[in-house]
Design an enzyme around this catalytic site. Structure first.
Site, short mmCIF file in Angstrom:
data_model
loop_
_atom_site.label_atom_id
_atom_site.label_comp_id
_atom_site.label_asym_id
_atom_site.label_seq_id
_atom_site.Cartn_x
_atom_site.Cartn_y
_atom_site.Cartn_z
N SER A 142 8.99 1.47 -5.77
CA SER A 142 9.51 0.60 -4.72
C SER A 142 9.04 -0.82 -4.97
O SER A 142 8.12 -1.06 -5.76
CB SER A 142 9.00 1.07 -3.35
OG SER A 142 9.22 0.12 -2.33
N TYR A 155 2.51 4.11 2.46
CA TYR A 155 3.68 3.97 1.61
C TYR A 155 3.32 3.20 0.34
O TYR A 155 3.70 3.60 -0.77
CB TYR A 155 4.79 3.25 2.37
CG TYR A 155 6.13 3.22 1.67
CD1 TYR A 155 6.91 4.36 1.60
CD2 TYR A 155 6.61 2.05 1.09
CE1 TYR A 155 8.15 4.35 0.97
CE2 TYR A 155 7.85 2.02 0.46
CZ TYR A 155 8.61 3.17 0.40
OH TYR A 155 9.84 3.15 -0.23
#
Length: 275
Positions: A142, A155
């Protein structure tokens, strides 16, 4: 890998978003598919989208955090298709929480899917992919695997882990010269359901943030269509790239953290206060 015709690709998170669009684009190019997702309805929708193409498609409802289930899926894929050339470890979830406010259960949940799911997918498919001598492992990190953000500690941790894991794997594969390679993908804001499906808790209020408002504001930054992300990923596989940044936002963030490796944190904190 020169093309995808008559290859076999396994995809996690294939019931929506990037995973679904990867399935469609690969099927168009004659690639056979082994699709998995925890959402059975989403899987069925993907099958409908690819049934017009003359390729073999198998599906499995799968929780990627279950190691035994991933192992069984890998074995079933080879049994059903005869071989497997690619694994796209794409399944992922999001969690919005402060470090202090995150429960151990939620931390184990996101690590199980975002990191262990990638590890299981890589390790269970890699021996089979090596047998083809023409394969690829594609792991989705990401933009948050490049920089850290307030409320995204869990995350961030999983996506930084995917990055380190995949970059190390790539170097090992380079040394082995087995015909297998790997790619680490860093998408920016992709127009998927990840924000709406994210877990948020009230710990965000300690930072002056409204959890529901934060989801809506984050969703506004998801601008790149998933089909464009899928197209770029497949092009990167054919070009044997080591890293792929998707979206202007990803490229800007990457440049900014290179220029200001610690200074970016101040800007991120200020931006968070404004949300």
């Amino acid at each position: 890998m020169k093309n995808f015709k008559n290859k076999v690709a396994a995809i996690t998170g294939a019931g929506s978003g990037i995973g679904q669009q990867l399935a469609v684009l690969l099927a168009k190019q004659g690639c056979h598919l082994s699709l998995s997702d925890i959402n059975e309805k989403g899987l069925a929708q993907t099958v409908e989208l690819v049934k017009q193409y003359p390729v073999t498609v198998t599906t499995k409802v799968l929780d990627v955090s279950n190691r035994d289930a991933v192992k069984q899926w890998a074995q079933e894929t080879v049994h059903d298709h005869g071989a497997v050339n690619m694994i796209f470890n794409n399944a992922g979830v999001a969690l919005g929480s402060t470090v202090e406010g995150a429960s151990y259960e939620d931390l184990e949940w996101i690590v199980g899917i975002n990191f262990w799911g990638v590890v299981y997918g890589t390790k269970e498919f890699l021996p089979f992919i090596k047998q083809t001598k023409d394969g690829h492992i594609i792991n989705i990190s990401s933009i948050f695997g490049l920089t850290s953000q307030p409320t995204q500690s869990a995350y961030n941790a999983t996506k930084f882990a995917v990055r380190g894991f995949t970059e190390s794997l790539r170097q090992e594969l380079d040394i082995e010269k087995s015909g297998v390679s790997s790619l680490c993908v860093h998408p920016g804001g992709i127009r998927t359901n990840i924000a709406k499906a994210a877990k948020m808790n009230d710990s965000l209020k300690s930072l002056g943030m409204d959890p529901n408002k934060s989801i809506k504001q984050f969703d506004k930054f998801l601008r790149t269509p998933p089909e464009e992300a899928a197209r770029q990923i497949l092009n990167a596989v054919l070009k044997d790239k080591r890293r792929l940044l998707i979206g202007t936002d990803a490229r800007v963030v990457d440049t900014f953290q290179r220029l200001f490796p610690t200074g970016y944190q101040r800007l991120a904190a200020i931006a968070t206060k404004m949300m």
